[in-house]
Design a protein around this motif. Structure first.
Motif, PDB file in Angstrom:
ATOM      1  N   LYS A  12       3.977  -5.688  -4.935  1.00 60.37           N
ATOM      2  CA  LYS A  12       2.608  -6.201  -4.975  1.00 60.37           C
ATOM      3  C   LYS A  12       1.592  -5.055  -4.962  1.00 60.37           C
ATOM      4  N   THR A  13       0.536  -5.231  -5.758  1.00 62.18           N
ATOM      5  CA  THR A  13      -0.582  -4.281  -5.747  1.00 62.18           C
ATOM      6  C   THR A  13      -1.871  -5.097  -5.627  1.00 62.18           C
TER       7      THR A  13
ATOM      8  N   ARG B 223      -0.780   2.081   4.966  1.00 64.16           N
ATOM      9  CA  ARG B 223      -2.112   1.458   5.035  1.00 64.16           C
ATOM     10  C   ARG B 223      -3.047   2.115   4.018  1.00 64.16           C
TER      11      ARG B 223
ATOM     12  N   MET C  47      -3.337   1.059  -3.504  1.00 65.47           N
ATOM     13  CA  MET C  47      -3.118  -0.264  -2.898  1.00 65.47           C
ATOM     14  C   MET C  47      -1.924  -0.938  -3.569  1.00 65.47           C
TER      15      MET C  47
ATOM     16  N   GLU D 219       2.701  -1.359  -2.883  1.00 65.70           N
ATOM     17  CA  GLU D 219       3.770  -1.145  -1.902  1.00 65.70           C
ATOM     18  C   GLU D 219       4.398   0.238  -2.068  1.00 65.70           C
TER      19      GLU D 219
ATOM     20  N   ASP E 173      -2.835  -7.716   6.861  1.00 65.18           N
ATOM     21  CA  ASP E 173      -1.604  -7.777   6.061  1.00 65.18           C
ATOM     22  C   ASP E 173      -1.960  -8.092   4.617  1.00 65.18           C
ATOM     23  N   LEU E 174      -1.015  -7.820   3.756  1.00 66.05           N
ATOM     24  CA  LEU E 174      -1.201  -8.082   2.329  1.00 66.05           C
ATOM     25  C   LEU E 174      -1.592  -9.541   2.075  1.00 66.05           C
TER      26      LEU E 174
ATOM     27  N   PHE F 128      -5.359  -9.937   2.541  1.00 63.90           N
ATOM     28  CA  PHE F 128      -6.098  -8.751   2.077  1.00 63.90           C
ATOM     29  C   PHE F 128      -7.572  -9.021   1.820  1.00 63.90           C
TER      30      PHE F 128
ATOM     31  N   GLU G  32      -2.649  -3.360   5.289  1.00 67.35           N
ATOM     32  CA  GLU G  32      -1.343  -2.798   5.662  1.00 67.35           C
ATOM     33  C   GLU G  32      -0.282  -3.301   4.682  1.00 67.35           C
ATOM     34  N   PHE G  33       0.388  -2.369   4.003  1.00 69.21           N
ATOM     35  CA  PHE G  33       1.428  -2.722   3.029  1.00 69.21           C
ATOM     36  C   PHE G  33       2.820  -2.698   3.650  1.00 69.21           C
ATOM     37  N   SER G  34       3.029  -1.823   4.628  1.00 71.00           N
ATOM     38  CA  SER G  34       4.311  -1.790   5.330  1.00 71.00           C
ATOM     39  C   SER G  34       4.123  -1.041   6.633  1.00 71.00           C
TER      40      SER G  34
END
Lengths: 356, 356
Positions: A2-3, A34, A124, A126, A332-333, A336, A352-354
């Motif tokens: 995901k972007t 992040r 932005m 993953e 979180d994604l 967003f 936050e992506f991970s």
């Protein structure tokens, strides 16, 4: 993967699925932790600034990132290292002197692209890839706030250039004024207080109390100046003339009123990027004041790797309470959109992506 | 002894007889050889700038002097040494930090007087006294042109400050534009050509050919820019964007148009001292240009002893033909009025008080 991207004219970011990128030779694969949101992102989303990469119909957003090296891919980096990517990259036409000497921040229009802003996809996502030379390692304990390194680096550069302009004589600044109480303004105010050793600091905004940013300004030991009561040009009469003025409002009259707000031998650093805006000035008075009191104005954009490295030290030196109050939301994604809200309860947000 | 002075409101200089001054402890007595005339003198005579010493009804003119030590009076100077006096002196209230550290040029209003300009008598006299520390020895072969050391020192300082403002990155300027074809503008143009190593230089004026100053500009290898045909803001389109712009016109719009005339990462040094002058600007465009291309503007006034010392080297390096054409008249005390004429055949003049 995901972007978060924007399509020209859409006016709001959307999630776009894309394949995980493959690092080319010399590149590492970075898993993004992040990515911060700032005023430039809002301008890019609004269409006032930036542009999609050639031949594409969208731009992946994000230029304030922190991530972890997932695949070093034969570069000098180590897997697991926390890194912050710099923003400028050579244009499609190839590298140039500015990049060769490590000063891409000094490249003029056409000699660079900027990831997440103009001509190249941002962070932005993953996963992102980047030449290793544009990935700056940071200590693991800074990972959660690593998305602040890029914005702090912007001020590191502006301050470095401003001090350089005063280096031909014995300059001992004591008073600093930040124009603008956005996240960059507040970060810079904290630098004036905590890493640059100014004795008296001020921050200009246009907010009513009670207000989060005014609380932070005052908790930093600075004086809040309400621009609706005290225009920039009247600050010397109401408070004091300033050795350093840092402009982060993008309000064009402020750039010129800064000349009046400065003490003799003072310097103003300009960082705002306004559009066309005509107004009248007493250019004779400003010109004379510039000359007779040895004042300087320095425009500054972007930053280079050295400024990122200074920013890491600065981030370590800033008080914890300040950073906690500055960051008003990590989303979180799935949430967003909340990171892109921009009201009086928002100062600094990140997606936050991970997690580590 | 004879002095050349101005009484407030008189609008023209007159000869005033005064006693030969007695040097106090730490002072030397200097026999004046020549004193140059510049735009500041005309402003002082016209009443637009400067002021008589407290309690006096006249001001002895002259701040661009060269003389010979007549009585060293126990100081480190030697009798017979050719000297150029600096201009600023501590105010009546006494010395201050700026003078203590040898940077009186950075002192703000009220922290200095200027000999021949504001608050203290100048050097247009057969003899003057000065603390030895403000007398800069020059080689005897420069005596006849020593009155050019002070104006060159003004540019030495402005250029030093401008370069300092570009010292945080790798700056390799090639093109320079001087705004103003008066004597200071031409001296600075010659510096860009002969001591600073610029590849392409330009000088802006508003004169029709044939003209003495245009001849000098072109003989220096520079390009003449007629401001009536090419406004400052259009110079990048017609010629090229400039790495360095040196403003010596006092035309306030030029200070702001300089931002447009600069190349990316360029610097403008401002030296003019206009009065109040209101006009409209596109401040948004100028502000954005300042920031996105890392431009700087630096105001500069006066100069310190170190700049006088650099100016001596510069004077030695400038071509003889140039200096001969620049100095359009040296007048005896009997003909002093001629030194104050200011027409298109005049570039630089001086009054001769005595000979070696």
């Amino acid at each position: 993967m995901k972007t978060i991207a924007v399509e020209p004219g859409a006016g709001e970011p959307v999630v776009i699925e894309k394949p995980v990128p493959e690092p080319a030779a010399g590149e590492a694969l970075v898993r993004i932790l992040r990515v911060g949101v700032d005023g430039t992102d809002h301008e890019v989303i609004g269409g006032g600034h930036g542009g999609v990469p050639d031949g594409e119909d969208h731009l992946v957003l994000g230029h304030e990132a922190v991530g972890v090296v997932e695949d070093a891919n034969g570069t000098d980096l180590e897997e697991g290292t926390i890194v912050v990517p710099t923003v400028r990259r050579p244009p499609a036409s190839g590298s140039n002197d500015y990049f060769e000497r490590g000063e891409p921040d000094m490249a003029p229009d056409g000699e660079y692209v900027e990831r997440g802003i103009v001509g190249d996809h941002g962070f932005m996502a993953e996963y992102v890839t980047s030449p290793a030379e544009y990935l700056v390692p940071i200590p693991e304990e800074l990972a959660s706030l690593g998305f602040l390194v890029e914005p702090i680096s912007i001020s590191e550069k502006a301050i470095e250039h401003a001090y350089a302009s005063r280096s031909a004589f014995d300059w001992n600044p004591e008073s600093a004024l930040v124009l603008g109480n956005g996240s960059l303004g507040l970060l810079t105010l904290a630098m004036f207080e905590h890493t640059l050793g100014y004795e008296r600091t001020y921050c200009l905004g246009r907010r009513d109390r009670p207000d989060l940013t005014i609380d932070i300004i005052e908790n930093l030991g600075a004086t809040y100046v309400d621009s609706r009561e005290t225009p920039v040009s009247e600050i010397p009469a109401v408070h004091e003339a300033m050795d350093f003025v840092y402009e982060a409002t993008g309000v064009a009259p402020h750039a010129f009123e800064t000349i009046e707000a400065l003490a003799p031998n003072g310097v103003g650093a300009l960082l705002g990027v306004p559009g066309s805006w005509e107004f009248e000035i007493d250019g004779g008075d400003l010109h004379r004041e510039f000359v007779l009191h040895n004042k300087a104005l320095v425009g500054s954009v972007n930053s280079h790797r050295g400024h990122f490295e200074s920013a890491i030290d600065t981030l370590t030196a800033l008080p914890e309470w300040f950073l906690e109050e500055l960051v008003t939301g990590i989303y979180d994604l799935e949430d967003f959109e909340a990171a892109f809200e921009n009201d009086d309860t928002t100062i600094k947000t990140a997606v936050e992506f991970s997690r580590i």
